[in-house]
Design a protein around this motif. Structure first.
Motif, short mmCIF file in Angstrom:
data_model
loop_
_atom_site.label_atom_id
_atom_site.label_comp_id
_atom_site.label_asym_id
_atom_site.label_seq_id
_atom_site.Cartn_x
_atom_site.Cartn_y
_atom_site.Cartn_z
N GLY A 28 0.82 -1.30 0.00
CA GLY A 28 -0.15 0.02 -0.09
C GLY A 28 0.94 1.20 0.02
O GLY A 28 0.67 2.31 -0.77
N GLN A 29 1.74 1.32 0.83
CA GLN A 29 2.93 2.44 0.57
C GLN A 29 3.52 2.53 -0.45
O GLN A 29 3.80 3.73 -0.99
CB GLN A 29 3.66 2.39 1.83
CG GLN A 29 3.08 2.50 3.34
CD GLN A 29 4.13 2.95 4.18
OE1 GLN A 29 5.16 3.31 4.04
NE2 GLN A 29 3.64 3.25 5.56
N ALA A 30 3.92 1.40 -0.94
CA ALA A 30 4.64 1.39 -2.52
C ALA A 30 3.63 2.17 -3.55
O ALA A 30 4.05 2.89 -4.07
CB ALA A 30 5.10 0.21 -2.76
N ALA A 31 2.27 1.76 -3.39
CA ALA A 31 1.42 2.15 -4.37
C ALA A 31 1.15 3.67 -4.12
O ALA A 31 1.28 4.43 -5.13
CB ALA A 31 0.11 1.51 -4.46
N LYS A 32 1.06 4.17 -2.95
CA LYS A 32 0.94 5.56 -2.72
C LYS A 32 2.46 6.37 -3.02
O LYS A 32 2.09 7.32 -3.84
CB LYS A 32 0.73 5.82 -1.08
CG LYS A 32 0.44 7.38 -0.87
CD LYS A 32 -0.64 7.86 -1.73
CE LYS A 32 -1.03 9.34 -1.29
NZ LYS A 32 -1.92 9.90 -1.89
N ALA A 33 3.39 5.81 -2.94
CA ALA A 33 4.82 6.41 -3.18
C ALA A 33 4.92 6.53 -4.75
O ALA A 33 5.18 7.56 -5.52
CB ALA A 33 5.91 5.74 -2.47
N ILE A 34 4.42 5.57 -5.66
CA ILE A 34 4.30 5.76 -6.79
C ILE A 34 3.31 6.79 -7.54
O ILE A 34 3.74 7.35 -8.17
CB ILE A 34 3.87 4.12 -7.57
CG1 ILE A 34 5.05 3.22 -7.54
CG2 ILE A 34 3.54 4.45 -9.13
CD1 ILE A 34 6.42 3.51 -8.43
N GLU A 35 2.15 6.91 -6.85
CA GLU A 35 1.26 7.97 -7.15
C GLU A 35 1.92 9.11 -6.91
O GLU A 35 1.67 10.08 -7.82
CB GLU A 35 -0.17 7.74 -6.23
CG GLU A 35 -1.22 8.66 -6.33
CD GLU A 35 -2.28 8.44 -5.43
OE1 GLU A 35 -2.72 9.41 -4.76
OE2 GLU A 35 -2.67 7.50 -5.03
N ASN A 36 2.36 9.39 -5.91
CA ASN A 36 3.01 10.73 -5.62
C ASN A 36 4.41 11.04 -6.70
O ASN A 36 4.37 11.97 -7.03
CB ASN A 36 3.56 10.81 -4.16
CG ASN A 36 2.33 10.77 -3.26
OD1 ASN A 36 1.27 11.04 -3.52
ND2 ASN A 36 2.78 10.60 -1.82
N MET A 37 4.89 10.00 -6.92
CA MET A 37 6.04 10.18 -7.89
C MET A 37 5.49 10.53 -9.09
O MET A 37 5.84 11.34 -9.95
CB MET A 37 6.99 8.85 -8.02
CG MET A 37 7.76 8.94 -9.15
SD MET A 37 8.56 7.34 -9.59
CE MET A 37 9.43 7.10 -8.13
N GLN A 38 4.23 9.97 -9.51
CA GLN A 38 3.74 10.22 -10.77
C GLN A 38 3.23 11.86 -10.68
O GLN A 38 3.45 12.53 -11.95
CB GLN A 38 2.26 9.25 -11.14
CG GLN A 38 2.86 8.05 -11.67
CD GLN A 38 1.74 7.04 -11.72
OE1 GLN A 38 0.89 6.64 -10.91
NE2 GLN A 38 1.66 6.50 -12.80
N ALA A 39 2.85 12.09 -9.72
CA ALA A 39 2.27 13.60 -9.76
C ALA A 39 3.66 14.52 -9.82
O ALA A 39 3.36 15.72 -10.46
CB ALA A 39 1.76 13.63 -8.19
N ALA A 40 4.77 14.07 -9.22
CA ALA A 40 5.98 14.97 -9.20
C ALA A 40 6.08 15.03 -10.85
O ALA A 40 6.72 15.98 -11.16
CB ALA A 40 7.01 14.43 -8.30
N LEU A 41 6.27 13.80 -11.36
CA LEU A 41 6.81 13.75 -12.97
C LEU A 41 5.84 14.52 -13.66
O LEU A 41 6.33 15.29 -14.64
CB LEU A 41 6.71 12.21 -13.28
CG LEU A 41 8.01 11.55 -12.71
CD1 LEU A 41 7.43 10.05 -12.90
CD2 LEU A 41 9.13 11.82 -13.53
N THR A 42 4.55 14.33 -13.59
CA THR A 42 3.69 15.31 -14.19
C THR A 42 3.97 16.92 -14.23
O THR A 42 3.92 17.45 -15.10
CB THR A 42 2.12 15.12 -13.92
OG1 THR A 42 1.78 13.58 -14.06
CG2 THR A 42 1.11 16.07 -14.65
N ALA A 43 4.01 17.20 -12.79
CA ALA A 43 4.45 18.63 -12.61
C ALA A 43 5.82 19.10 -13.29
O ALA A 43 5.77 20.37 -13.76
CB ALA A 43 4.71 18.96 -11.34
N ALA A 44 6.72 18.04 -13.57
CA ALA A 44 7.94 18.37 -14.19
C ALA A 44 7.79 18.03 -15.98
O ALA A 44 8.67 18.32 -16.50
CB ALA A 44 9.16 17.49 -13.47
N GLY A 45 6.73 17.74 -16.09
CA GLY A 45 6.37 17.41 -17.60
C GLY A 45 6.91 16.26 -18.26
O GLY A 45 7.37 15.89 -19.18
#
Length: 136
Positions: free
Chosen positions: A54-71
């Protein structure tokens, strides 16, 4: 948009690993260095307490948000380092399955390691990444 990433495999290395052994990005690519993605909810609380997957999934979700913000997206990631607060391979394996499944066929070079403790209360997982994109 064309990918900046070239994943490299070697016939002289074991094919047991579920990732490429190296990756390259051309000199004209823009590198994106992500802070460790943590399993934090928007309010700063730790998600999925006691649950490695569950924590891995949330970390991936947060990583995707950071990546999106960086284009960028997960397919622009060139390498990862996955930190798991555990000495048990079973726990590392549970985290790795989530990470590996999230990346699909984009099997970037990765390091998976057990550590003694991470920075937030009840935190079990953190995922660092570097990405590369070709801007138009």
């Amino acid at each position: 948009m064309p990918s900046a990433i070239t994943l490299i495999r070697s016939a002289s290395l074991s094919d047991v690993a579920e990732y490429a052994y190296a990756a390259t990005a051309p000199a004209e690519s823009r590198l994106i260095f992500l802070a460790g993605a943590c399993p934090l909810n928007e309010d700063g609380s730790t998600a999925a307490i006691g649950d490695y997957a569950g924590q891995a999934a949330k970390a991936i979700e947060n990583m995707q948000a950071a990546l999106t913000a960086a284009g960028a997206s997960l397919h622009d990631v060139i390498s990862t380092r996955v930190l798991v607060a555990s000495t048990r391979q079973k726990d590392l394996g549970a985290v790795w399955k989530v990470v590996r499944d999230s990346f699909g066929d984009h099997d970037v070079p990765s390091t998976l390691m057990g550590v003694t403790v991470l920075g937030y209360d009840d935190q079990l997982v953190e995922i660092e990444a570097v990405a590369a994109v070709l801007d138009s």
